[in-house]
Design an enzyme around this catalytic site. Structure first.
Site, PDB file in Angstrom:
ATOM      1  N   ILE A 290       0.859  -1.171   0.000  1.00  0.00           N
ATOM      2  CA  ILE A 290       0.000   0.000   0.000  1.00  0.00           C
ATOM      3  C   ILE A 290       0.900   1.227   0.000  1.00  0.00           C
ATOM      4  CG2 ILE A 290      -1.706   1.326   1.303  1.00  0.00           C
ATOM      5  CD1 ILE A 290      -2.705  -1.305   2.469  1.00  0.00           C
ATOM      6  N   GLY A 291       0.703   2.110  -0.951  1.00  0.00           N
ATOM      7  CA  GLY A 291       1.534   3.310  -1.003  1.00  0.00           C
ATOM      8  C   GLY A 291       1.529   3.904  -2.391  1.00  0.00           C
ATOM      9  N   ILE A 293       3.923   4.147  -4.782  1.00  0.00           N
ATOM     10  CA  ILE A 293       4.509   3.396  -5.899  1.00  0.00           C
ATOM     11  C   ILE A 293       3.601   2.252  -6.342  1.00  0.00           C
ATOM     12  CG2 ILE A 293       6.426   1.893  -6.561  1.00  0.00           C
ATOM     13  CD1 ILE A 293       8.290   3.780  -5.054  1.00  0.00           C
ATOM     14  N   GLU A 312      -0.315  -9.819   0.365  1.00  0.00           N
ATOM     15  CA  GLU A 312      -0.575  -9.705   1.799  1.00  0.00           C
ATOM     16  C   GLU A 312      -1.520  -8.558   2.103  1.00  0.00           C
ATOM     17  OE1 GLU A 312       3.127  -7.158   3.567  1.00  0.00           O
ATOM     18  OE2 GLU A 312       3.575  -9.120   2.737  1.00  0.00           O
ATOM     19  N   GLY A 410       6.239  -8.678   4.863  1.00  0.00           N
ATOM     20  CA  GLY A 410       6.217  -9.847   3.986  1.00  0.00           C
ATOM     21  C   GLY A 410       7.156  -9.742   2.807  1.00  0.00           C
TER      22      GLY A 410
END
Length: 505
Positions: A290-291, A293, A312, A410
């Site tokens: 999540i972010g 990029i 994940e 992960g």
């Protein structure tokens, strides 16, 4: 703004289904007829000034007693904020000194119970709190409460980062896939789990919703499960279901889940996303975080076909690709046709998207991040980020020098899983420099920085200046390749230091 759903008929739990402070363990054979009647009482019209609505659960009505719900008493109850806190304080009394307490992850963190845990401080000592990243308050890391609580983070979030830095909380480096083993093997014997769940269905099953991850193992092994039942928690499938009779105490709180709203990617992030998208094959199985990029990468995949997701975590960026049929999960070998994840975080749009959606399989993180499972899928493309990488390919992702910043997560689970797949691609992506203009491709990692992904694990590295594959390359060749995708302002110095160390490039 609530999700539209049929209006249930609300009744208290059947007599004997719940006992205050003890878990009811009854055979399910004779339970189903009773479970069909389970719907939690709720004051749907009771709204506080903060927009929070709550109904405080009551002990089951003794056999032979009048049912207050059916008699008309307590209808249209409008509890005050103080009554909500009183009920939360009553529930949290199950936490005692020297207990081991788990807190539900990310958007599943039960705010009302967490705040009550902070108020419990004068009554307890040496309570150990365990969590991965959580959204919302974390009063148990307040230095003033250090005699009452000690928080152990398996992944450091914004709400505990300062406490870890000041030694008022702990950090345990561990692969995300192995955290459930701590609970299931009794290495961390949990006494209490604090969770948020969706309302039960007609069979009495609630859902862990947005966060199954390590929370599944915690709920399965904790001696006492305390829950907030929130109608805004989406009902998800997979490993997420928990029966109401496995919950020892509960209260209903109607409040929005924490939202993670991403900003539009910057030009640098868009350039990185474009270069990653060029490495993604049609029919690939994606893992992303999540972010900015990952979000930028997803925006660049609009011309791909038959993509799948086994990850994940995920956020809003996948919705558009699913709705356009670009992500159809048709080529996957594990859960074909379904999007697999351990947890999710994003906007209300995302929570509505996953609610009652059989396309989404929320699985135990011990499954999603198992390398032997990951490698079964075709063309696994794992996209992960880092803080810095040295010229030999060592990746630091959890610390800035000696300062712990996040966690192992992960990354290794999927980097290794992707590397074992034919046509798989293990990708580390990062901007070439920090906002202050410092290079993130460095001759050596900062003193004290931890190596999360070893130089032997690293394959593809992507910046806004290009993508290089380090697999099978010597350290001298790696230095030359990584220098080529560094920021131009730093390439000359990196070349000089590489020559001093390796002789020539």
């Amino acid at each position: 703004n609530k999700r539209p759903s049929p209006t249930p008929v609300h009744h208290p739990p059947p007599p004997g289904l719940l006992k205050r402070g003890t878990r009811v363990r009854k055979k399910t054979g004779n339970m189903l007829s009773s479970a069909l009647r389970i719907q939690l009482s709720a004051a749907k019209k009771a709204v506080t000034s903060t927009g929070l609505r709550a109904f405080c659960s009551k002990p089951a009505t003794p056999a032979g007693s009048a049912d207050p719900a059916s008699s008309g008493a307590n209808k249209n109850v409008k509890p005050s904020l103080s009554s909500i806190e009183e009920r939360a304080d009553e529930i949290i009394r199950h936490v005692h000194s020297r207990n081991h307490v788990f807190i539900h992850s990310v958007a599943g963190a039960p705010r009302v119970l967490i705040e009550a845990l902070g108020r419990r401080a004068p009554c307890v000592r040496d309570v150990n709190v365990y969590q991965i990243h959580t959204e919302g308050p974390a009063p148990y890391v307040d230095p003033a409460l250090k005699d009452s609580f000690r928080c152990n983070n398996y992944f450091i979030g914004k709400n505990t980062r300062k406490a870890v830095e000041q030694n008022n909380a702990d950090y345990t480096p561990i692969f995300l896939s192995e955290i459930p083993l701590l609970f299931r093997r009794g290495l961390v014997p949990l006494d209490v789990a604090l969770i948020t769940v969706s309302p039960p269905d007609k069979h009495g099953f609630c859902s862990l919703g947005t966060s199954v991850d390590v929370s599944r193992a915690a709920v399965d092994t904790a001696k006492c499960v305390l829950a907030v039942i929130n109608p805004n928690m989406p009902r998800t499938f997979g490993d997420s279901l928990i029966h109401i009779n496995k919950i020892d105490e509960w209260m209903e709180v109607d409040e929005p889940l924490p939202e993670l709203i991403l900003k539009d990617p910057s030009p640098v992030e868009r350039a990185i996303g474009q270069k990653i998208s060029e490495l993604v094959d049609d029919g690939a199985t994606l893992q992303m975080g999540i972010g900015a990029i990952p979000d930028a990468t997803l925006r660049c995949l609009t011309h791909h076909k038959h993509l799948g997701i086994h990850t994940e975590m995920f956020s809003d960026g996948v919705i558009d690709l699913v709705e356009k049929g670009i992500v159809d999960n048709s080529k996957k070998k594990v859960h074909p046709g379904r999007l697999v994840s351990g947890f999710l975080a994003g906007s209300k749009k995302l929570y509505d998207f996953v609610h009652d959606n059989p396309l989404i399989a929320m699985r135990d993180i011990a499954f999603t991040n198992d390398t032997s499972v990951i490698r079964k899928n075709p063309k696994v493309t794992a996209i992960n980020s880092c803080i810095e990488i040295d010229l030999t390919g060592q990746v630091s992702a959890d610390s800035i020098g000696t300062r712990f910043f996040s966690g192992v997560g992960g990354q290794i689970d999927f980097i290794r899983g992707a590397a074992l797949v034919e046509d798989g691609k293990a990708i580390i992506a990062l901007p070439s420099s920090t906002r202050k203009g410092e290079t993130r491709i460095v001759p050596t990692l900062k003193e004290g920085a931890g190596v999360v992904t070893t130089r032997a694990h690293v394959h593809w590295v992507v910046t806004e200046y290009g993508a290089v594959n380090l697999f099978g390359k010597s350290v001298r060749e790696r230095a030359a390749l990584l220098t080529s995708i560094a920021h131009p302002d730093h390439q000359q110095e990196l070349e000089r230091q590489a020559r001093e160390r390796f002789g020539f490039l």
